[in-house]
Motif scaffolding. Structure first.
Motif, PDB file in Angstrom:
ATOM      1  N   GLY A 185       0.816  -1.212   0.000  1.00 14.67           N
ATOM      2  CA  GLY A 185       0.000   0.000   0.000  1.00 14.67           C
ATOM      3  C   GLY A 185       0.848   1.260   0.000  1.00 14.67           C
ATOM      4  O   GLY A 185       0.513   2.248  -0.650  1.00 14.67           O
ATOM      5  N   VAL A 186       1.957   1.237   0.731  1.00 18.54           N
ATOM      6  CA  VAL A 186       2.825   2.419   0.777  1.00 18.54           C
ATOM      7  C   VAL A 186       3.399   2.688  -0.615  1.00 18.54           C
ATOM      8  O   VAL A 186       3.435   3.827  -1.091  1.00 18.54           O
ATOM      9  N   SER A 187       3.801   1.622  -1.286  1.00 19.02           N
ATOM     10  CA  SER A 187       4.316   1.765  -2.641  1.00 19.02           C
ATOM     11  C   SER A 187       3.224   2.312  -3.575  1.00 19.02           C
ATOM     12  O   SER A 187       3.479   3.168  -4.434  1.00 19.02           O
ATOM     13  N   GLN A 188       2.008   1.848  -3.361  1.00 20.39           N
ATOM     14  CA  GLN A 188       0.868   2.350  -4.142  1.00 20.39           C
ATOM     15  C   GLN A 188       0.654   3.842  -3.913  1.00 20.39           C
ATOM     16  O   GLN A 188       0.403   4.596  -4.853  1.00 20.39           O
ATOM     17  N   LEU A 189       0.790   4.283  -2.659  1.00 23.16           N
ATOM     18  CA  LEU A 189       0.641   5.713  -2.355  1.00 23.16           C
ATOM     19  C   LEU A 189       1.647   6.526  -3.160  1.00 23.16           C
ATOM     20  O   LEU A 189       1.331   7.578  -3.699  1.00 23.16           O
ATOM     21  N   GLY A 190       2.874   5.987  -3.198  1.00 20.61           N
ATOM     22  CA  GLY A 190       3.936   6.692  -3.898  1.00 20.61           C
ATOM     23  C   GLY A 190       3.696   6.739  -5.387  1.00 20.61           C
ATOM     24  O   GLY A 190       3.875   7.775  -6.034  1.00 20.61           O
ATOM     25  N   SER A 191       3.262   5.615  -5.939  1.00 13.28           N
ATOM     26  CA  SER A 191       3.061   5.557  -7.378  1.00 13.28           C
ATOM     27  C   SER A 191       1.789   6.285  -7.803  1.00 13.28           C
ATOM     28  O   SER A 191       1.815   7.138  -8.677  1.00 13.28           O
ATOM     29  N   ALA A 192       0.678   5.962  -7.154  1.00 12.79           N
ATOM     30  CA  ALA A 192      -0.610   6.516  -7.585  1.00 12.79           C
ATOM     31  C   ALA A 192      -0.819   7.951  -7.107  1.00 12.79           C
ATOM     32  O   ALA A 192      -1.774   8.593  -7.494  1.00 12.79           O
ATOM     33  N   GLU A 193       0.091   8.441  -6.253  1.00 10.62           N
ATOM     34  CA  GLU A 193       0.060   9.819  -5.747  1.00 10.62           C
ATOM     35  C   GLU A 193      -1.168  10.075  -4.869  1.00 10.62           C
ATOM     36  O   GLU A 193      -2.042  10.877  -5.189  1.00 10.62           O
ATOM     37  N   ILE A 194      -1.191   9.336  -3.760  1.00 11.09           N
ATOM     38  CA  ILE A 194      -2.303   9.442  -2.810  1.00 11.09           C
ATOM     39  C   ILE A 194      -1.733   9.878  -1.461  1.00 11.09           C
ATOM     40  O   ILE A 194      -0.769   9.296  -0.982  1.00 11.09           O
ATOM     41  N   PRO A 195      -2.323  10.913  -0.856  1.00  5.09           N
ATOM     42  CA  PRO A 195      -1.791  11.385   0.428  1.00  5.09           C
ATOM     43  C   PRO A 195      -2.203  10.485   1.590  1.00  5.09           C
ATOM     44  O   PRO A 195      -3.388  10.170   1.742  1.00  5.09           O
ATOM     45  N   LEU A 196      -1.246  10.083   2.396  1.00  2.79           N
ATOM     46  CA  LEU A 196      -1.599   9.302   3.583  1.00  2.79           C
ATOM     47  C   LEU A 196      -0.468   9.379   4.601  1.00  2.79           C
ATOM     48  O   LEU A 196       0.707   9.318   4.235  1.00  2.79           O
ATOM     49  N   VAL A 197      -0.854   9.498   5.864  1.00  7.09           N
ATOM     50  CA  VAL A 197       0.121   9.406   6.947  1.00  7.09           C
ATOM     51  C   VAL A 197       0.136   7.951   7.409  1.00  7.09           C
ATOM     52  O   VAL A 197      -0.918   7.369   7.677  1.00  7.09           O
ATOM     53  N   VAL A 198       1.322   7.358   7.457  1.00  8.23           N
ATOM     54  CA  VAL A 198       1.447   5.971   7.890  1.00  8.23           C
ATOM     55  C   VAL A 198       2.440   5.929   9.055  1.00  8.23           C
ATOM     56  O   VAL A 198       3.543   6.465   8.941  1.00  8.23           O
ATOM     57  N   ILE A 199       2.016   5.312  10.137  1.00  8.89           N
ATOM     58  CA  ILE A 199       2.844   5.332  11.342  1.00  8.89           C
ATOM     59  C   ILE A 199       3.387   3.950  11.660  1.00  8.89           C
ATOM     60  O   ILE A 199       2.674   2.953  11.571  1.00  8.89           O
ATOM     61  N   ASP A 200       4.641   3.926  12.041  1.00  9.26           N
ATOM     62  CA  ASP A 200       5.233   2.684  12.535  1.00  9.26           C
ATOM     63  C   ASP A 200       5.664   2.909  13.986  1.00  9.26           C
ATOM     64  O   ASP A 200       6.646   3.593  14.244  1.00  9.26           O
TER      65      ASP A 200
END
Ligand SMILES: Cc1ncc(C[n+]2csc(CCOP(=O)(O)OP(=O)(O)O)c2C)c(N)n1
Ligand code: SF4
Ligand SMILES: [Mg+2]
Lengths: 279, 603
Positions: free
Chosen positions: B307-322
């Protein structure tokens, strides 16, 4: 009017069942007079997962198997949209099977159309979970799986060759979700002429319950019984298998996408939260 | 070990205890899960908070909910520290195991208050210099009040005498702490407290003859908050309205906080069926323009990577926390570690732009949460926040948040009117700053195709080589366009010092304490605690450049952060790694000694 992308030409092989699914979907949008900018089609990954490019609505190409969670995120955040998830049987019932179970259970207001061809078309013909390979593996009947999940509110099966009924089923599915009755699951038998040409066998296997005056789609036990009885003789039902017209689709707070975010408007409430930590 | 049960008992008397006036005290309260070790710790928090001290609190609870050994830790200090002290000054032990566990960390001049209900404390475990007051407070609670749990208030009575707290003052703290309970319950607890005072007296802890006394601080009103809460709050304040997660230690507080708080603001937090669903639910909400977030810890964070890779490719804003915990695999879920750095930077497949931020402390988690929420909208891509067990779950006193400073930056999100004015709309329009205007579903004329496949400006799939290169370059430019604005690190010490300490997250406050110790020992150091982990900022490279030697201090075995920094061009020859991966937090004294030893060797 702002010029946007020109819908793509389908990339499917001549004779692929998916053409019929796209046709039924486009007709339903026209019949129900839904503006294209109010529709979002989300697609899985597979041959079936290219449909969203061909219609002219908002489209999203999800990750393989994740079309349902994504579609729910959209539907919850903006309930004014008509949200349609589409995908293949591998996408929905193999890699995405867990999400299918939980989506039926949550009953969100969206349409889900699965193009079932019993193979992985895009990756060149491997068996999918719905493939019945005589003893080696049993084919999954997702309509019966859905029936067994509490919360199920609309379950139907169409056949891409039976275009008249498919159109009616598609319209019914849209109406169910748009009336906020919940999750409209429509499985369409959509043959893959290249890797698994099932037209002949599906022609002879299907039993149209819509034509049976004794069949009551609001009766869940009848739906189960019919499915099992038909299975025992190597057949399966088509039509509206089950519907609950009193169902209430899950709606989480209205329109997250439309909230006023201006911090100045919320300073008091944010201040109260902060005060709860004061020492 | 000096055990005092009553005045003049063999082994010493209260008078022989080293007198201390405390302006910085670390306390451990430990016993079986059900003993309520948290109660005494929270009563002490209450006391120290109302006397102007800064606080830091953490706990060590086995994953089992009931039973299992549990410990609560509290540091109260006049100066803000943001971490536990090097040693335990005061131990309240409900059983032998507590003494055995605490012994290695006890201060040489520390005090142990021991529940002697089942006999004397274990022999030969504690150093001779440690003073022990053994009182059967569990037995007394049952004998006099009929309830074992009241031993907490009884114990608090004894502790208050150890610390030389006036009885009224201690009782006031107790009443304040229990103010929401029914009056009768409060009175029973007060009674238990008074029995505690009496038994303290019998053990030689008379008022006016207490071994220790406590200072009082001048802290203004602060917040006592954990990092997960603060981060969630920052997200909310910056307009965050959708969250999805799946329970996992130490990220679960985020789900709980947002489930409780979002609905009042027209938002929702959902518990998904798994992390794959969680990030994709959040992606779905983000596609509508809703400011969204997903969080997990190592195992679930890895499940989210497609999903993180998808955010980067598809250009979708999201905060992801680890919220990192000790790995690999299931590892040690309740222990601190910073070993997902590689995953946060390179976890997803393919080349995609991303920013990784790390709060310097619990208060900064609010700022970073708010900043990341805006930044994600701005770069239309993943913004990852590196938390760690301690930063996430430990609470400390922080300055009140500047709520009015939080702004909503909608960047290139197009309104209906703006779209209508356009002749044409291309979702992935190639621009100088790499950022394409963004129309969300429901906007007439803005229809577009969002996809992780390579595509042309219209969103239609394309593998044409020239287009491909342009698209990768466009996405990369987005990071360059925000680079100068990315959060700079926190600094401490003299900028001319030639020795540097570099570390982030919950290691940061300990580095500062180590810096103070080193200065006391005559060795000047400067400290940098980066808030932007990726991209590596110039300030980090300059810091290493300007120092003769930089100690990179992190919680993992491979020196992951040092690798990232040297990969970005820092001189490896100047960097010395200090690594910890036993699940136990760093201590300032150990860091200081490590540096002193290395520096001595170097000469
Ligand atoms: C995570 C992941 N695994 C595997 C693939 C490769 N893949 C692409 S489509 C597909 C199967 C498609 O089958 P189905 O969902 O039935 O769609 P159809 O092509 O038959 O319409 C697979 C395995 C992928 N894209 N992503
Ligand atoms: S391979 Fe099969 S499923 Fe794919 S387009 Fe061709 S016929 Fe349709
Ligand atoms: Mg298929």
């Amino acid at each position: 009017m702002t010029k946007t992308y020109k819908p793509a030409e389908p990339i499917w092989c001549a004779g692929c069942g998916d053409f019929g699914v796209q046709g039924a979907l486009e007709r339903a949008l026209i019949d129900l007079n839904i503006a294209k900018h109010d529709v979002m089609i989300l697609a899985g990954i597979g041959c079936s997962g290219t449909l969203q490019n061909n219609v002219g609505t908002y489209g999203y190409h999800a990750l393989h198997g994740r079309v349902l969670p994504t579609a729910q995120g959209v539907a919850f955040a903006n309930p004014d949209l008509t949200v349609v998830a589409v995908g293949g049987d591998g996408d929905g019932f193999a890699i995405g099977a867990g999400h299918f179970v939980h989506t039926v259970k949550r009953n969100p207001n969206l349409v889900y159309i699965v193009m079932n061809n019993s193979v992985y078309g895009l990756t060149k013909g491997q068996d999918s979970p719905t493939m019945d390979s005589e003893g080696a593996a049993y084919g999954l009947d997702a309509t019966r799986l859905a029936l067994s999940i509490p919360g199920a509110s609309f379950i139907a099966r169409g056949y891409s060759r039976w275009s008249h009924q498919l159109h009616e089923l598609t319209v019914a599915a849209f109406e169910h979700a748009r009336a906020k009755r919940g999750f409209a699951f429509l499985e369409v038998l959509s043959p893959c002429v290249t890797y698994n040409d099932t037209y002949a066998s599906w022609d002879s296997m299907l039993d149209n319950v819509d034509d049976d005056p004794n069949y009551d789609p609001t009766n869940m036990s009848m739906a189960f019984t019919r499915g099992v009885e038909l299975d025992e003789v190597g057949r399966m039902p088509a039509g509206i298998i089950y519907r609950n017209d009193n169902a209430v689709g899950r709606e989480v707070p209205p329109a997250m996408s439309k909230q006023n975010l201006d911090p100045a408007q919320h300073l008091d409430s944010y201040g109260k939260i902060m005060a709860s930590y004061a020492v | 070990m000096n055990v005092t049960t009553k005045p003049g008992a063999d082994g010493g008397d209260a008078a022989s205890v080293s007198k201390r006036h405390l302006s910085d005290i670390s306390v451990m309260v430990a016993g079986q899960g059900g003993d309520g070790s948290l109660t005494i710790a929270s009563l002490l928090s209450q006391f120290f908070a109302s006397h102007g001290f800064h606080l830091y609190s953490t706990s060590n609870i086995a994953s089992r909910i009931k039973g299992g050994h549990a410990a609560a830790f509290l540091r109260a200090s006049v100066e803000q520290t943001g971490c536990m002290g090097d040693h335990i000054d005061l131990l309240v032990a409900f059983d032998d195991e507590a003494v055995v566990n605490a012994a290695p960390s006890m201060a040489a001049d520390g005090i142990v208050v021991f529940d002697g209900s089942k006999g004397p404390p274990p022999e030969g475990v504690l150093a001779e210099s440690v003073q022990v007051f053994s009182v059967p407070f569990g037995r007394l609670a049952v004998r006099d009040l009929g309830r074992d749990l009241l031993k907490n208030c009884l114990g608090f009575g004894i502790v208050s005498r150890v610390l030389g707290i006036k009885d009224d003052d201690a009782e006031g703290s107790l009443r304040k702490r229990f103010q929401r309970l029914p009056a009768a319950v409060v009175e029973t607890n007060v009674e238990a407290f008074r029995i505690g005072l009496q038994s303290a007296e019998e053990a030689g802890l008379e008022l006016g003859n207490s071994p220790w006394t406590v200072d009082s601080g001048e802290r203004e009103e602060h917040l006592m908050i954990g990092g997960n809460d603060a981060l969630s709050f920052g997200f909310l304040a910056a307009g965050g309205r959708f969250y999805a997660g799946y329970p996992i230690t130490p990220a679960s507080e985020i789900l709980a906080w947002l489930e409780r708080r979002l609905p009042a603001f027209g938002g929702v937090a959902m518990q998904a069926e798994d992390e794959l669903s969680a990030i994709n639910l959040a992606i779905g909400a983000a596609l509508t323009g809703t400011r969204s977030m997903a969080a997990s810890s190592g195992p679930g964070f890895v499940l989210m990577q497609e999903g993180v890779s998808q955010l980067g490719s598809a250009e979708i804003p999201l905060v992801v926390i680890d919220c990192q915990r000790a790995g690999p695999s299931t590892g040690m879920p309740t222990k601190v570690e910073q070993s997902d750095i590689g995953t946060m930077i390179n976890g997803g497949h393919g080349d995609y732009p991303k920013v990784v931020l790390a709060p310097t402390d619990q208060g900064d988690a609010f700022e970073i949460g708010a900043y990341a929420t805006n930044l994600a909208q701005r770069i239309q891509g993943p913004v990852i926040i590196a938390m760690d067990r301690a930063l996430s779950q430990d609470s400390t006193t922080v300055k009140p948040f500047d709520l009015e400073a939080v702004k909503i930056d909608d960047a290139k999100l197009l309104s209906r009117e703006e779209v209508q004015k356009l002749d044409e709309y291309r979702r992935y329009l190639i621009t100088d700053d790499g950022l394409s205007p963004w129309a969300v579903p429901g906007t007439p004329g803005g229809q577009n195709l969002v996809t992780g496949n390579e595509r042309n400006e219209w969103g239609l799939v394309s593998a044409e080589p020239k287009n491909r290169k342009k698209m990768i370059d466009k996405r990369e430019r987005k990071i360059e366009s925000v680079r100068d604005d990315l959060p700079k690190g926190a600094r401490w010490g003299d900028r001319k010092a030639k020795i540097g300490l570099l570390g982030f997250g919950s290691a940061g406050p300990i580095l500062v304490r180590a810096g103070i110790r080193l200065a006391d020992a005559g060795t000047d150091v400067q400290v940098l605690r980066p808030r932007t982990i990726w991209p590596v900022l110039d300030e980090t490279l300059a810091f290493i450049e300007e120092c003769d030697r930089v100690y990179v201090i992190e919680y993992n075995n491979a020196g992951q952060f040092a690798h990232v920094v040297s990969g970005a061009g820092a001189d490896k020859g100047k960097m010395v790694s200090m690594l910890k991966y036993d699940g136990v937090p760093f201590r300032a004294v150990d860091i200081a000694n490590f540096v002193l030893e290395r520096e001595a060797e170097g000469q």
